[in-house]
Design an enzyme around this catalytic site. Structure first.
Site, mmCIF file in Angstrom:
data_model
loop_
_atom_site.group_PDB
_atom_site.id
_atom_site.type_symbol
_atom_site.label_atom_id
_atom_site.label_comp_id
_atom_site.label_asym_id
_atom_site.label_seq_id
_atom_site.Cartn_x
_atom_site.Cartn_y
_atom_site.Cartn_z
ATOM 1 N N LYS A 1 0.837 -1.202 0.000
ATOM 2 C CA LYS A 1 0.000 0.000 0.000
ATOM 3 C C LYS A 1 0.872 1.252 0.000
ATOM 4 O O LYS A 1 0.634 2.202 -0.764
ATOM 5 C CB LYS A 1 -0.931 -0.007 1.232
ATOM 6 C CG LYS A 1 -2.035 -1.052 1.134
ATOM 7 C CD LYS A 1 -2.779 -1.301 2.442
ATOM 8 C CE LYS A 1 -3.792 -2.445 2.246
ATOM 9 N NZ LYS A 1 -4.500 -2.849 3.448
ATOM 10 N N GLN B 1 -4.753 -1.544 9.673
ATOM 11 C CA GLN B 1 -4.635 -2.879 9.074
ATOM 12 C C GLN B 1 -5.177 -3.935 10.030
ATOM 13 O O GLN B 1 -4.826 -3.964 11.215
ATOM 14 C CB GLN B 1 -3.156 -3.159 8.726
ATOM 15 C CG GLN B 1 -2.921 -4.456 7.984
ATOM 16 C CD GLN B 1 -3.498 -4.465 6.568
ATOM 17 O OE1 GLN B 1 -3.637 -3.433 5.932
ATOM 18 N NE2 GLN B 1 -3.840 -5.641 6.077
ATOM 19 N N ASP C 1 -11.135 2.801 4.239
ATOM 20 C CA ASP C 1 -11.499 1.383 4.169
ATOM 21 C C ASP C 1 -13.014 1.219 4.032
ATOM 22 O O ASP C 1 -13.493 0.126 3.728
ATOM 23 C CB ASP C 1 -11.064 0.667 5.461
ATOM 24 C CG ASP C 1 -9.856 -0.234 5.248
ATOM 25 O OD1 ASP C 1 -9.691 -0.737 4.121
ATOM 26 O OD2 ASP C 1 -9.099 -0.431 6.209
HETATM 27 N N1 GUN Z 1 -6.757 -6.910 6.246
HETATM 28 C C1 GUN Z 1 -7.050 -7.679 5.176
HETATM 29 N N2 GUN Z 1 -7.730 -6.955 4.258
HETATM 30 C C2 GUN Z 1 -7.872 -5.705 4.756
HETATM 31 C C3 GUN Z 1 -8.458 -4.511 4.268
HETATM 32 O O1 GUN Z 1 -9.034 -4.436 3.183
HETATM 33 N N3 GUN Z 1 -8.365 -3.438 5.082
HETATM 34 C C4 GUN Z 1 -7.754 -3.488 6.292
HETATM 35 N N4 GUN Z 1 -7.720 -2.380 7.020
HETATM 36 N N5 GUN Z 1 -7.187 -4.578 6.772
HETATM 37 C C5 GUN Z 1 -7.249 -5.684 6.011
#
Ligand code: GUN
Length: 316
Positions: free
Chosen positions: A59, A103, A126
């Site tokens: 990311k 995350q 998100d």
């Molecule tokens: N962990 C696995 N997929 C995601 C996601 O799309 N967003 C977040 N914040 N954590 C994750």
């Protein structure tokens, strides 16, 4: 090679579509910079979960590629809910930060729901905050969860009509299944949501013109459960380590066998590969839906920056 009379299924190339979206986001970032605005994303990664570290690095790297400012905060595993809340409050207040991503998963002692609710809805890239979930369901402009948003982009950019189609979503998670169903409904599909307690699942899946599988079990949807010609959207990313299972999913596939021999595992979606052969179009695993998630996060960050900083509000 003999094929049946119907044409071969189309492979919906998530990597190519993600590249297209990232290029568009990069251009938008450049335009914003001309107005003195640099979109900013803060990513909070707690502890040392290897899979999460890989996702977060990816990311941050994509932010750099597109000209988005990013910041990675890496508190230790021992951080408390209250300390996390302080961290989120500081990021909520900081003007240069447009998006906040926590995350997941978080350590068990941290109150995940409370934290997700503490993120300002305006910075919730998100799309996990109940305010954004509510906006999505009432058809208002919202920051939508990235994976379901990616599914809609794949369908639209591949010219697959959604309006009037029978769409079946298997899985009802807050992150994928529920928002995917809502977004398909907003796009005028006739939507059915199935889950682990659904009786006679095949009865529903066989009616699906668009089938979204988000269950988290390798090869759970079999060829017999699929309507011939359907569009199959496979959200699953399951690591398979059993050689017999690999051979069952990919009989005679030398390249899968070689990859498995080298790494000791291979990735399989929630739909068994044999089902793709009867479909009209499908997203491969890897290289399908998963490829879109980061692109949609970048798009959400730019949308949040525009809405929050009072330029042309995206979606408004
Ligand atoms: N962990 C696995 N997929 C995601 C996601 O799309 N967003 C977040 N914040 N954590 C994750």
């Amino acid at each position: 090679m003999k094929t049946n009379e119907t044409s071969l299924p189309r492979v919906l190339d998530g990597i190519a579509i993600a590249a297209e979206i990232k290029a568009e986001v990069g251009l938008e970032v450049a335009r914003l910079k001309e107005q003195g605005i640099t979109p900013g994303l803060a990513v909070i990664l707690v502890g040392e979960v290897p899979a999460s570290q890989i996702y977060v690095r990816s990311k941050v790297k994509t932010c750099a590629e597109l000209g988005i400012y990013s910041e990675m905060l890496t508190p230790p595993e021992t951080i408390t809910t209250d300390e996390m809340l302080d961290l989120v409050a500081e990021l909520n207040a900081r003007d240069t930060i447009d998006g906040i991503l926590i995350q997941l998963p978080l350590p068990a002692h941290v109150d995940t729901k409370r934290l997700l609710e503490a993120v300002s809805p305006a910075k919730d890239v998100d799309g996990f905050h109940p305010v954004n979930a509510g906006r999505l369901q009432s058809g208002q402009p919202a920051l939508a969860p990235c994976t379901p948003a990616g599914i809609i982009e794949i369908l639209k950019r591949s010219g697959i009509a959604i309006a009037g189609k029978n769409a079946v979503v298997v899985g009802r998670s807050d992150i994928v299944g529920k928002p995917a169903a809502m977004m398909l409904l907003n796009a005028s599909a006739t939507v059915t949501v199935c889950h682990s307690r659904t009786v006679d699942l095949s009865k529903f899946t066989r009616e699906a013109e668009i089938l979204v599988a988000a269950i988290g079990r390798p090869g759970f949807i079999t060829a017999e459960m699929v309507r011939p010609g359907a569009t199959l959207i496979d959200v699953g990313i399951n690591r398979v380590t059993d050689a017999a299972e690999v051979e069952r999913f990919f009989p005679g596939d030398a390249s899968r066998a070689a990859g498995f021999a080298k790494r000791g595992s291979t990735v399989v979606g929630d739909i068994e590969p044999a089902a793709f052969a009867v479909s009209g179009a499908y997203t491969p695993v890897p290289g399908g839906v998963g490829a879109l998630t980061i692109a949609m996060l970048m798009q959400n960050t730019v949308t949040a920056a525009k809405a929050r900083r009072g330029t042309t509000a995206a979606g408004a």
